[in-house]
Design a protein around this motif. Structure first.
Motif, PDB file in Angstrom:
ATOM      1  N   VAL A 126       0.859  -1.181   0.000  1.00  0.00           N
ATOM      2  CA  VAL A 126       0.000   0.000   0.000  1.00  0.00           C
ATOM      3  C   VAL A 126       0.896   1.232   0.000  1.00  0.00           C
ATOM      4  O   VAL A 126       2.039   1.192   0.445  1.00  0.00           O
ATOM      5  N   GLU A 127       0.353   2.301  -0.536  1.00  0.00           N
ATOM      6  CA  GLU A 127       1.047   3.588  -0.504  1.00  0.00           C
ATOM      7  C   GLU A 127       0.072   4.597   0.071  1.00  0.00           C
ATOM      8  O   GLU A 127      -1.097   4.638  -0.328  1.00  0.00           O
ATOM      9  N   GLN A 128       0.561   5.384   1.035  1.00  0.00           N
ATOM     10  CA  GLN A 128      -0.313   6.371   1.638  1.00  0.00           C
ATOM     11  C   GLN A 128       0.494   7.554   2.158  1.00  0.00           C
ATOM     12  O   GLN A 128       1.693   7.448   2.391  1.00  0.00           O
ATOM     13  N   GLU A 176       5.024  12.930   3.639  1.00  0.00           N
ATOM     14  CA  GLU A 176       5.219  12.303   2.334  1.00  0.00           C
ATOM     15  C   GLU A 176       4.463  10.985   2.234  1.00  0.00           C
ATOM     16  O   GLU A 176       4.039  10.427   3.242  1.00  0.00           O
ATOM     17  N   ARG A 177       4.313  10.521   0.996  1.00  0.00           N
ATOM     18  CA  ARG A 177       3.687   9.226   0.743  1.00  0.00           C
ATOM     19  C   ARG A 177       4.744   8.146   0.941  1.00  0.00           C
ATOM     20  O   ARG A 177       5.902   8.324   0.570  1.00  0.00           O
ATOM     21  N   THR A 178       4.337   7.022   1.525  1.00  0.00           N
ATOM     22  CA  THR A 178       5.267   5.927   1.783  1.00  0.00           C
ATOM     23  C   THR A 178       4.690   4.613   1.269  1.00  0.00           C
ATOM     24  O   THR A 178       3.477   4.427   1.223  1.00  0.00           O
ATOM     25  N   ILE A 179       5.595   3.717   0.903  1.00  0.00           N
ATOM     26  CA  ILE A 179       5.219   2.361   0.515  1.00  0.00           C
ATOM     27  C   ILE A 179       5.377   1.486   1.745  1.00  0.00           C
ATOM     28  O   ILE A 179       6.430   1.508   2.398  1.00  0.00           O
ATOM     29  N   GLU A 180       4.332   0.727   2.066  1.00  0.00           N
ATOM     30  CA  GLU A 180       4.317  -0.111   3.260  1.00  0.00           C
ATOM     31  C   GLU A 180       3.567  -1.399   2.973  1.00  0.00           C
ATOM     32  O   GLU A 180       2.872  -1.512   1.973  1.00  0.00           O
ATOM     33  N   ASP A 187       9.517   2.291   6.475  1.00  0.00           N
ATOM     34  CA  ASP A 187       8.608   1.882   7.543  1.00  0.00           C
ATOM     35  C   ASP A 187       9.201   0.660   8.241  1.00  0.00           C
ATOM     36  O   ASP A 187       9.304  -0.417   7.651  1.00  0.00           O
ATOM     37  N   ALA A 188       9.619   0.831   9.491  1.00  0.00           N
ATOM     38  CA  ALA A 188      10.321  -0.229  10.222  1.00  0.00           C
ATOM     39  C   ALA A 188       9.498  -1.503  10.322  1.00  0.00           C
ATOM     40  O   ALA A 188      10.040  -2.612  10.239  1.00  0.00           O
ATOM     41  N   THR A 189       8.203  -1.375  10.492  1.00  0.00           N
ATOM     42  CA  THR A 189       7.333  -2.540  10.584  1.00  0.00           C
ATOM     43  C   THR A 189       7.370  -3.353   9.297  1.00  0.00           C
ATOM     44  O   THR A 189       7.514  -4.578   9.319  1.00  0.00           O
ATOM     45  N   SER A 190       7.246  -2.674   8.161  1.00  0.00           N
ATOM     46  CA  SER A 190       7.271  -3.354   6.869  1.00  0.00           C
ATOM     47  C   SER A 190       8.623  -4.015   6.622  1.00  0.00           C
ATOM     48  O   SER A 190       8.695  -5.162   6.160  1.00  0.00           O
ATOM     49  N   VAL A 191       9.691  -3.302   6.929  1.00  0.00           N
ATOM     50  CA  VAL A 191      11.041  -3.830   6.718  1.00  0.00           C
ATOM     51  C   VAL A 191      11.272  -5.058   7.588  1.00  0.00           C
ATOM     52  O   VAL A 191      11.718  -6.108   7.111  1.00  0.00           O
ATOM     53  N   THR A 192      10.951  -4.958   8.868  1.00  0.00           N
ATOM     54  CA  THR A 192      11.169  -6.074   9.790  1.00  0.00           C
ATOM     55  C   THR A 192      10.331  -7.287   9.400  1.00  0.00           C
ATOM     56  O   THR A 192      10.827  -8.412   9.391  1.00  0.00           O
ATOM     57  N   ALA A 193       9.059  -7.068   9.083  1.00  0.00           N
ATOM     58  CA  ALA A 193       8.176  -8.182   8.716  1.00  0.00           C
ATOM     59  C   ALA A 193       8.707  -8.903   7.483  1.00  0.00           C
ATOM     60  O   ALA A 193       8.780 -10.138   7.459  1.00  0.00           O
TER      61      ALA A 193
END
Length: 181
Positions: A58-60, A67-71, A164-170
């Protein structure tokens, strides 16, 4: 075992439906006193929707960083804080991407920012995906979902474009467990 830091007084500074901010007067093991700020938030989920060699993201727009981020799809249900994590994962996946998972498997649990919060997140892998249509919350206006190659997702992490630390870690935990390529 006695805790290294003892709470002397805890004061609620602010509360809304998403979080509580507390300021605690503390005493350390050496007897010195100080202040500790704590944010209380319910645990949440993050979902890795995988199809073949691709991942749905998702991007929001993220207001705090402007800014918009990819997560990866993620979230919690503030109005249903005791929902089972797997129900929450299925619900957030559908809400944000419009996808329903035929297979939802547990990857693990991590803490988000234990320096100021006990909040953590459950990580799920979603496969056998069927599109049913997004159902965004009012706070998610402008959120878009798309599919990208998992190799491209990893390249964006390594290039510092996905932060996004959550996305990276997951993603990295699922790869380390050899659940995705």
């Amino acid at each position: 075992m006695k805790p290294e830091i003892h709470t002397l007084v805890s004061k609620e500074i602010y509360r809304n439906r998403w979080l509580t901010l507390k300021e605690d007067k503390i005493q350390r093991a050496d007897g010195s006193e100080g202040i500790y700020s704590v944010i209380e938030k319910d645990d949440f989920v993050v979902v890795l929707p995988i199809e073949d060699d691709s991942i749905y993201v998702v991007e929001q727009y993220r207001y705090p960083i402007g800014e918009r981020t990819i997560e990866l799809p993620q979230g919690s249900w503030e109005l249903t804080p005791n929902a089972a994590p797997e129900d929450l994962a299925a619900g957030e996946l559908l809400e944000e991407t419009g996808l329903v998972a035929g297979e939802l498997s547990y990857v693990g649990y991590q803490k988000l920012a234990q320096g100021y919060s006990a909040q953590g997140y459950h990580i799920y892998l979603a496969r056998d995906l069927t599109y049913q249509g997004q159902n965004l919350d009012a706070e998610e206006v402008g959120l878009t979902a798309s599919r990208m190659k998992t190799a491209d997702f990893l390249a964006l992490i390594l290039a510092g474009k996905i932060t996004d630390a959550t996305s990276v870690t997951a993603f990295l935990l699922a790869r380390a467990k050899k659940l995705i390529d």
